[in-house]
Design a protein around this motif. Structure first.
Motif, PDB file in Angstrom:
ATOM      1  N   TRP A 182      -4.964 -10.648  10.992  1.00 60.80           N
ATOM      2  CA  TRP A 182      -5.949  -9.925  11.795  1.00 60.80           C
ATOM      3  C   TRP A 182      -6.384 -10.842  12.922  1.00 60.80           C
ATOM      4  O   TRP A 182      -5.903 -11.962  13.066  1.00 60.80           O
ATOM      5  N   GLU A 183      -7.294 -10.358  13.757  1.00 56.54           N
ATOM      6  CA  GLU A 183      -7.564 -11.025  15.021  1.00 56.54           C
ATOM      7  C   GLU A 183      -8.034 -12.469  14.880  1.00 56.54           C
ATOM      8  O   GLU A 183      -7.697 -13.314  15.706  1.00 56.54           O
ATOM      9  N   PHE A 211       0.221  -4.390   7.615  1.00 59.97           N
ATOM     10  CA  PHE A 211      -0.680  -3.664   8.497  1.00 59.97           C
ATOM     11  C   PHE A 211      -1.807  -2.944   7.769  1.00 59.97           C
ATOM     12  O   PHE A 211      -2.560  -2.203   8.391  1.00 59.97           O
ATOM     13  N   GLY A 212      -1.942  -3.179   6.448  1.00 61.83           N
ATOM     14  CA  GLY A 212      -3.074  -2.599   5.745  1.00 61.83           C
ATOM     15  C   GLY A 212      -4.399  -3.100   6.296  1.00 61.83           C
ATOM     16  O   GLY A 212      -5.369  -2.338   6.422  1.00 61.83           O
ATOM     17  N   THR A 213      -4.440  -4.374   6.653  1.00 58.49           N
ATOM     18  CA  THR A 213      -5.671  -4.972   7.191  1.00 58.49           C
ATOM     19  C   THR A 213      -6.080  -4.311   8.502  1.00 58.49           C
ATOM     20  O   THR A 213      -7.271  -4.242   8.818  1.00 58.49           O
ATOM     21  N   CYS A 216      -8.640  -1.636   8.327  1.00 57.51           N
ATOM     22  CA  CYS A 216      -9.969  -2.012   7.843  1.00 57.51           C
ATOM     23  C   CYS A 216     -10.997  -2.040   8.970  1.00 57.51           C
ATOM     24  O   CYS A 216     -10.660  -2.163  10.149  1.00 57.51           O
ATOM     25  N   THR A 217     -12.259  -1.969   8.587  1.00 57.00           N
ATOM     26  CA  THR A 217     -13.325  -1.837   9.574  1.00 57.00           C
ATOM     27  C   THR A 217     -13.462  -3.049  10.480  1.00 57.00           C
ATOM     28  O   THR A 217     -14.008  -2.941  11.578  1.00 57.00           O
ATOM     29  N   TRP A 218     -12.993  -4.220  10.020  1.00 56.90           N
ATOM     30  CA  TRP A 218     -13.181  -5.419  10.833  1.00 56.90           C
ATOM     31  C   TRP A 218     -12.071  -5.632  11.865  1.00 56.90           C
ATOM     32  O   TRP A 218     -12.135  -6.567  12.645  1.00 56.90           O
ATOM     33  N   ALA A 219     -11.053  -4.793  11.869  1.00 54.00           N
ATOM     34  CA  ALA A 219     -10.020  -4.897  12.909  1.00 54.00           C
ATOM     35  C   ALA A 219     -10.565  -4.319  14.206  1.00 54.00           C
ATOM     36  O   ALA A 219     -11.053  -3.190  14.226  1.00 54.00           O
ATOM     37  N   TYR A 304     -18.807   2.125  11.862  1.00 50.34           N
ATOM     38  CA  TYR A 304     -18.593   0.676  11.876  1.00 50.34           C
ATOM     39  C   TYR A 304     -19.321   0.041  10.713  1.00 50.34           C
ATOM     40  O   TYR A 304     -20.499   0.281  10.483  1.00 50.34           O
ATOM     41  N   VAL A 305     -18.604  -0.756   9.940  1.00 51.19           N
ATOM     42  CA  VAL A 305     -19.197  -1.524   8.839  1.00 51.19           C
ATOM     43  C   VAL A 305     -19.016  -3.004   9.151  1.00 51.19           C
ATOM     44  O   VAL A 305     -17.886  -3.478   9.267  1.00 51.19           O
ATOM     45  N   PRO A 306     -20.092  -3.768   9.330  1.00 54.61           N
ATOM     46  CA  PRO A 306     -19.968  -5.173   9.695  1.00 54.61           C
ATOM     47  C   PRO A 306     -19.142  -5.954   8.674  1.00 54.61           C
ATOM     48  O   PRO A 306     -19.202  -5.679   7.474  1.00 54.61           O
TER      49      PRO A 306
END
Length: 313
Positions: A182-183, A211-213, A216-219, A304-306
Motif C-alpha cells: 500500500w502507499e 490487491f486485497g489491501t 481497504c479504507t486506508w488505501a 472513510y474509516v481512519p
C-alpha cells in the motif's frame, strides 16, 4: 478552523480545507467532511468526502506541502510505470518448487505467516486466513457470531471461490507478492528516481491477493480503478473473471483482520465481518449467521474509516 473567506466552513472533520481545493473539483461538488488521514513527516494529508452533482458519493485523498521539493512530495506514483513493475514482480517471481507458500516465515504487521508448501491455493490461503483470525481473537477476544462467520468462510466460501481457480481445467501459477503493498510501503530513491517497495511480507500466492489491501479504507491512491486497469493490461484477471470482485473482497478480509489484530478495538474487524457475511450469503448460505448490512459496506457507502498507526513499543 481558520476564520477567513478563503477556507471552507460548515463541513465536518478536523482538517482546514482551502477553497482552492474545492475549485478544482467537478462543478456542483458538495463537501461533506475533511479529516486528517495518516502520518507524514513532510506533508499534511487528509481524506475529503464529497457528494457530486448527480448525488453519488466520492472520496479524495489530499496531500499538502510547501517549499522546496513540494511537488515530488505530493505527486502520486506514476500508475503506468508502477503497475508494470508490480506485474514484472508477479511474473518473474516464480516459486522454486512450483508450490504456494514460502521457504522461511515472513510477517505482515505483527502476524507471522504459516510456512507450509501447498499445491492447492485454497489450502494455502486457508492457512493464512486461520493465522490472522487467531491473531485477531487473541487481541480482541472471542465473539460467537464472528467465529461462526469465520468458520463458514473457511469451510464453505474459500473452497468454492478459490477452488474454482484450480478446477474444470483452470490453473494458476504461484507468484511472488509483496504481501503488504500500500502507499506507505512505497518510496522513491532520491538519487535515481526509481520506485522502491519496502516492508514486505512476501509469499508465493495467487497474484490477485496482492490487491486485497487496495480495497481497504486506508488505501488512498490505489483504490482508484486506474491502477487495477493498468495492471490488468499486463496480467489479465484469473478465470472465472466474473468472480474477480468477490475474490478481491475475500482477499481484503486478510488485511482488515491483520489491522484489527494490531490495533485493539479497530473498526476493521466490523468491516471484515460484514464482508464475510456478504460472501457467505452468496456462496455458502447458513441460516444461523447474521445478515450482511450494505450500510456497513464501505465499498457501497464510500465512508472513510481512519487507519490507526502506532509505533512499535
Amino acid at each position: 478552523m481558520p476564520v477567513s473567506s478563503s477556507w471552507e466552513v460548515d463541513i465536518e472533520g478536523n482538517f482546514p480545507l482551502h477553497k482552492a481545493v474545492v475549485e478544482v473539483m467537478p462543478r456542483g461538488t458538495k463537501i461533506v467532511s475533511a479529516e486528517s488521514c495518516g502520518i507524514s513527516a513532510w506533508t499534511k494529508t487528509a481524506k475529503i468526502s464529497v457528494i457530486l452533482e448527480d448525488g453519488s458519493r466520492k472520496r479524495y485523498f489530499l496531500k499538502c506541502a510547501t517549499g522546496q521539493g513540494a511537488r515530488p512530495l505530493v505527486e502520486a506514483p506514476d500508475p503506468d510505470y508502477l503497475m508494470s513493475q508490480i506485474a514484472d514482480l508477479h511474473r518473474k517471481g516464480k516459486s522454486p518448487n512450483g508450490l504456494f507458500g514460502f521457504p522461511i516465515p515472513t510477517a505482515c504487521g505483527k502476524m507471522e505467516r504459516t510456512v507450509i508448501w501447498e499445491k492447492s491455493w485454497t489450502k494455502s490461503f486457508t492457512h493464512q486466513l486461520k493465522d490472522v483470525i487467531k491473531y485477531d481473537n487473541e487481541t480482541n477476544g472471542q465473539w460467537l457470531e464472528y467465529d461462526a462467520a469465520c468458520q463458514q468462510l473457511i469451510d464453505g466460501v474459500v473452497p468454492r471461490l478459490l477452488g474454482a481457480l484450480q478446477s474444470d481445467g483452470r490453473e494458476i501459477t504461484p507468484a511472488l507478492i509483496h504481501g503488504d503493498l500500500w502507499e506507505r510501503n512505497i518510496g522513491i530513491d532520491m538519487e535515481t528516481g526509481d520506485t522502491v517497495l519496502f516492508d514486505p511480507g512476501s509469499t508465493y500466492a495467487h497474484n490477485e491477493m496482492e490487491f486485497g489491501t487496495w480495497r481497504c479504507t486506508w488505501a488512498f491512491y490505489f483504490n482508484s480503478p486506474i491502477y487495477m486497469r493498468l495492471y490488468q493490461r499486463h496480467i489479465e484477471p484469473s478465470e472465472p473473471v466474473d468472480e474477480w470482485n468477490d475474490r478481491n473482497r475475500l482477499y481484503s478480509i486478510h488485511p482488515y483482520l491483520n489491522d484489527s489484530a494490531g490495533h485493539p478495538g479497530s473498526f476493521s474487524r466490523q468491516i471484515g465481518y460484514n464482508d464475510m457475511l456478504y460472501l457467505c450469503e452468496k456462496y455458502a448460505p447458513l441460516d444461523c449467521l447474521e445478515k450482511y448490512d450494505p450500510e456497513k459496506d464501505v465499498s457501497v457507502t464510500g465512508a472513510y474509516v481512519p487507519f490507526a498507526m502506532k509505533q512499535l513499543e
